[in-house]
Design a protein around this motif. Structure first.
Motif, PDB file in Angstrom:
ATOM      1  N   PRO A 140      91.484 120.042  25.133  1.00 44.79           N
ATOM      2  CA  PRO A 140      92.489 120.106  26.060  1.00 44.79           C
ATOM      3  C   PRO A 140      92.672 118.741  26.685  1.00 44.79           C
ATOM      4  CG  PRO A 140      91.315 122.059  26.747  1.00 44.79           C
ATOM      5  CD  PRO A 140      90.120 121.243  25.399  1.00 44.79           C
ATOM      6  N   ASP A 141      91.682 117.769  26.728  1.00 47.65           N
ATOM      7  CA  ASP A 141      92.140 116.552  27.277  1.00 47.65           C
ATOM      8  C   ASP A 141      92.423 115.340  26.212  1.00 47.65           C
ATOM      9  OD1 ASP A 141      89.437 116.396  25.988  1.00 47.65           O
ATOM     10  OD2 ASP A 141      88.533 115.130  27.607  1.00 47.65           O
ATOM     11  N   ARG A 142      92.511 115.788  24.958  1.00 49.26           N
ATOM     12  CA  ARG A 142      93.007 114.898  24.039  1.00 49.26           C
ATOM     13  C   ARG A 142      94.453 115.066  23.811  1.00 49.26           C
ATOM     14  NH1 ARG A 142      90.881 115.013  17.422  1.00 49.26           N
ATOM     15  NH2 ARG A 142      92.249 113.150  16.855  1.00 49.26           N
ATOM     16  N   THR A 143      95.151 113.791  23.661  1.00 44.06           N
ATOM     17  CA  THR A 143      96.611 113.801  23.978  1.00 44.06           C
ATOM     18  C   THR A 143      97.219 114.281  22.388  1.00 44.06           C
ATOM     19  OG1 THR A 143      96.488 111.730  25.007  1.00 44.06           O
ATOM     20  CG2 THR A 143      98.575 112.163  24.114  1.00 44.06           C
TER      21      THR A 143
ATOM     22  N   HIS B  93     106.641 117.057  21.053  1.00 42.02           N
ATOM     23  CA  HIS B  93     107.067 115.749  20.391  1.00 42.02           C
ATOM     24  C   HIS B  93     106.858 115.517  18.906  1.00 42.02           C
ATOM     25  CE1 HIS B  93     107.254 111.632  19.949  1.00 42.02           C
ATOM     26  NE2 HIS B  93     106.054 111.482  19.432  1.00 42.02           N
ATOM     27  N   GLU B  94     105.447 116.167  18.588  1.00 44.05           N
ATOM     28  CA  GLU B  94     105.093 116.230  17.222  1.00 44.05           C
ATOM     29  C   GLU B  94     105.824 116.918  16.293  1.00 44.05           C
ATOM     30  OE1 GLU B  94     102.821 114.231  16.164  1.00 44.05           O
ATOM     31  OE2 GLU B  94     102.074 113.521  18.046  1.00 44.05           O
ATOM     32  N   LEU B  95     106.496 118.183  16.868  1.00 45.58           N
ATOM     33  CA  LEU B  95     107.267 119.129  15.954  1.00 45.58           C
ATOM     34  C   LEU B  95     108.643 118.379  15.803  1.00 45.58           C
ATOM     35  CD1 LEU B  95     107.568 121.933  14.813  1.00 45.58           C
ATOM     36  CD2 LEU B  95     108.420 122.781  17.194  1.00 45.58           C
ATOM     37  N   CYS B  96     109.246 117.810  16.874  1.00 45.15           N
ATOM     38  CA  CYS B  96     110.315 117.051  16.837  1.00 45.15           C
ATOM     39  C   CYS B  96     110.403 116.092  15.960  1.00 45.15           C
ATOM     40  CB  CYS B  96     110.759 116.596  18.232  1.00 45.15           C
ATOM     41  SG  CYS B  96     111.352 117.924  19.204  1.00 45.15           S
TER      42      CYS B  96
ATOM     43  N   VAL C  31     111.737 126.839  27.885  1.00 48.48           N
ATOM     44  CA  VAL C  31     111.631 126.331  26.656  1.00 48.48           C
ATOM     45  C   VAL C  31     111.390 124.852  26.836  1.00 48.48           C
ATOM     46  CG1 VAL C  31     112.966 128.088  25.449  1.00 48.48           C
ATOM     47  CG2 VAL C  31     114.086 126.016  26.055  1.00 48.48           C
ATOM     48  N   ARG C  32     111.316 124.341  28.216  1.00 54.17           N
ATOM     49  CA  ARG C  32     111.117 122.958  28.504  1.00 54.17           C
ATOM     50  C   ARG C  32     109.987 122.161  27.506  1.00 54.17           C
ATOM     51  NH1 ARG C  32     108.377 125.784  32.081  1.00 54.17           N
ATOM     52  NH2 ARG C  32     106.295 124.639  32.800  1.00 54.17           N
ATOM     53  N   PRO C  33     110.097 120.939  27.398  1.00 54.10           N
ATOM     54  CA  PRO C  33     108.969 120.419  26.557  1.00 54.10           C
ATOM     55  C   PRO C  33     107.618 120.625  26.892  1.00 54.10           C
ATOM     56  CG  PRO C  33     110.821 119.066  26.660  1.00 54.10           C
ATOM     57  CD  PRO C  33     111.099 120.282  27.517  1.00 54.10           C
ATOM     58  N   GLN C  34     107.531 120.611  28.448  1.00 57.09           N
ATOM     59  CA  GLN C  34     106.176 120.767  29.026  1.00 57.09           C
ATOM     60  C   GLN C  34     105.628 122.148  28.863  1.00 57.09           C
ATOM     61  OE1 GLN C  34     109.303 119.725  30.630  1.00 57.09           O
ATOM     62  NE2 GLN C  34     108.684 117.632  30.836  1.00 57.09           N
TER      63      GLN C  34
ATOM     64  N   LEU D 102     104.485 127.489  24.188  1.00 62.93           N
ATOM     65  CA  LEU D 102     105.131 128.021  23.511  1.00 62.93           C
ATOM     66  C   LEU D 102     105.444 126.742  22.230  1.00 62.93           C
ATOM     67  CD1 LEU D 102     108.021 129.171  22.878  1.00 62.93           C
ATOM     68  CD2 LEU D 102     109.139 127.576  24.328  1.00 62.93           C
ATOM     69  N   TRP D 103     105.653 125.701  22.547  1.00 59.78           N
ATOM     70  CA  TRP D 103     105.635 124.798  21.291  1.00 59.78           C
ATOM     71  C   TRP D 103     104.451 124.491  20.423  1.00 59.78           C
ATOM     72  CZ3 TRP D 103     110.412 123.971  20.228  1.00 59.78           C
ATOM     73  CH2 TRP D 103     111.369 124.029  21.494  1.00 59.78           C
ATOM     74  N   ARG D 104     103.331 124.597  21.014  1.00 58.37           N
ATOM     75  CA  ARG D 104     102.185 124.816  20.079  1.00 58.37           C
ATOM     76  C   ARG D 104     102.255 126.050  19.075  1.00 58.37           C
ATOM     77  NH1 ARG D 104      97.494 127.756  19.450  1.00 58.37           N
ATOM     78  NH2 ARG D 104      95.611 126.677  18.516  1.00 58.37           N
ATOM     79  N   THR D 105     102.567 127.430  19.638  1.00 58.20           N
ATOM     80  CA  THR D 105     102.793 128.431  18.557  1.00 58.20           C
ATOM     81  C   THR D 105     104.037 128.189  17.826  1.00 58.20           C
ATOM     82  OG1 THR D 105     102.202 129.778  20.726  1.00 58.20           O
ATOM     83  CG2 THR D 105     103.478 130.783  18.764  1.00 58.20           C
TER      84      THR D 105
END
Length: 470
Positions: free
Chosen positions: A71-74, A79-82, A37-40, A44-47
């Motif tokens: 894919p290459d867009r930041t 982070h956005e979820l948090c 579950v690491r931020p990287q 997972l975090w997209r889902t």
């Protein structure tokens, strides 16, 4: 089979059905879970993000000049979820605006709104879902924002108090006792408090709607008027409209906020209970009005009927406010000075390329070229059969630099000549809610009259006590 033995994609899908806090708890059960579950771990975090919020691609793909996420867009899903969840939790505090994270919360709420899904995507349409006016169930983001109603005190603190506490903390104790007086000086634009208040607070205010505080606080009306009727805030370098005076053509949100505040009150008085003014997050999204398939190039929904009005001060009060010194003892605060409003007016517009060469419709300010400038003409008349002379209108609509807000110019013609120039902004974006701005004389004589105006697409002005006349 152990949970961690599941394929990564399946485990990510299962975890994404949990609240993010539960995902974090899962990560504390063992080292393998912590690594998973690491931020990287963006899959997972997209889902997890998309389980709660709209896919930003749904909004970006329909915005001119905004390429979809690649894919290459930041875009850091974790982070956005948090930051969004922190903002949603933060506004539950009645003193949210005093929090050190207030500006971050403002940014997050605006980001939720800016990435809200405002129309069915290709997948929805393939499944038989068609666009319809004011469909508030389309967007998860909009449902989340609507769910903040119990926490309006927190949102309104964020709007009014962000950036102001640091100013008051450096004043003398006797000045702090008069904090409400300090907040409303002759020109809000020149007050130290206003300079420290983030622009995002003004923008959120316009998109949120009238607040309880400004409805009941007597001096709030004067504070907004002191911007709207301030000659120093508009001139040739911003086309006498609610734009920055730096040549960028971008919106001056604090000035537009003042126009919105004044006209929101005055429109209700003018409408006399016949219709409700469209305001709030649901009208701060693009595509609130439906496109006419017979006029596919009318991207701004120019064609059709608009309802609105305008306001003005007695010229003696306007002149005194802008010219009398504080030492004269008679300087108007605009808290109580009488203000007049016009009738409820109806604009009937159509696209008209013939007026494209009109010099009054040219501007030196930059506009976004992702969509073409639209030119139009039409008539203005009193609403609901009022017997008034028919007035000619012509103008243009274009995108503000940045590609979200829409800029409108109206030239009002009657008595054999051009009389008034109206410069406005549609803050919610393409085919959204109302247009708010400033009117001035076409010839822009020095110390000439100035005032606010607003217009709304008729289909968004819902009947209240009576049925609208056709």
């Amino acid at each position: 089979m152990q949970v961690l033995d599941l394929p990564r994609e399946i485990l990510a899908h299962i975890l994404a059905c949990l609240h993010p806090a539960a995902i974090a708890c899962f990560g504390q059960t063992c080292k393998a879970a912590h690594d998973f579950v690491r931020p990287q771990h963006q899959i997972l975090w997209r889902t997890a993000f998309l389980y709660i919020f709209d896919d930003p691609n749904d909004a970006w793909s329909m915005m001119p000049g905004h390429p979809p996420l690649v894919p290459d867009r930041t875009w850091d899903w974790h982070h956005e979820l948090c930051v969004r969840l922190m903002a949603l939790r933060g506004v539950q505090s009645k003193r949210c605006g005093s929090d050190s994270c207030a500006e971050a919360h403002l940014s997050a709420l605006l980001d939720i709104l800016d990435t809200a899904k405002f129309a069915p995507n290709a997948r929805d349409i393939a499944n038989g879902k068609m666009p319809k006016e004011d469909d508030r169930t389309t967007s998860l983001n909009l449902q989340i924002l609507a769910g903040l109603t119990p926490y309006q005190n927190g949102i309104e603190s964020l709007i009014h108090d962000s950036g102001t506490q640091s100013v008051l903390s450096h004043t003398r104790s006797d000045e702090r006792m008069l904090g409400s007086t300090l907040r409303f000086t002759r020109s809000m634009a020149l007050s130290e408090n206003d300079q420290n208040r983030p622009e995002s607070a003004s923008r959120l205010h316009v998109l949120y709607g009238l607040t309880t505080r400004e409805r009941i606080e007597h001096k709030a009306r004067g504070a907004a008027r002191r911007k709207v009727y301030n000659w120093s805030l508009s001139g040739q370098d911003n086309d006498y409209g609610p734009f920055r005076r730096d040549g960028t053509g971008k919106v001056d949100w604090p000035l537009l906020e003042a126009v919105f505040s004044v006209m929101s009150r005055n429109f209700s008085i003018c409408a006399e209970g016949r219709i409700a003014m469209p305001q709030g997050f649901c009208y701060a999204l693009p595509h609130r009005t439906l496109a006419d398939p017979t006029i596919p190039h009318d991207w701004a929904r120019v064609t059709g009927t608009w309802l609105g009005t305008y306001s003005w001060l007695d010229y003696l009060d306007l002149f005194a406010f802008n010219n009398l010194s504080h030492d004269s003892g008679a300087h108007p605060t605009l808290d109580d000075e009488p203000e007049d409003s016009g009738d409820l007016m109806r604009l009937e517009l159509k696209l008209d390329d013939v007026v494209a060469s009109d010099p009054r419709l040219t501007t030196t300010l930059p506009v976004c070229t992702d969509l073409p400038v639209l030119y139009f003409s039409g008539l203005s008349r009193g609403h609901a059969g009022m017997h008034r002379p028919v007035i000619g209108v012509r103008g243009c609509a274009s995108l503000v630099p940045g590609g979200r807000e829409v800029r409108w110019r109206f030239i009002i013609y009657y008595g054999g000549q051009d009389q008034w120039q109206l410069e406005g902004v549609q803050p919610g974006g393409i085919r959204s809610g109302g247009v708010f701005g400033l009117w001035t004389q076409c010839d822009h004589e020095e110390n000439g009259p100035v005032g606010p105006f607003c217009y709304f697409p008729t289909e968004l002005c819902k009947p209240t006590s009576v049925v609208l006349a056709t």
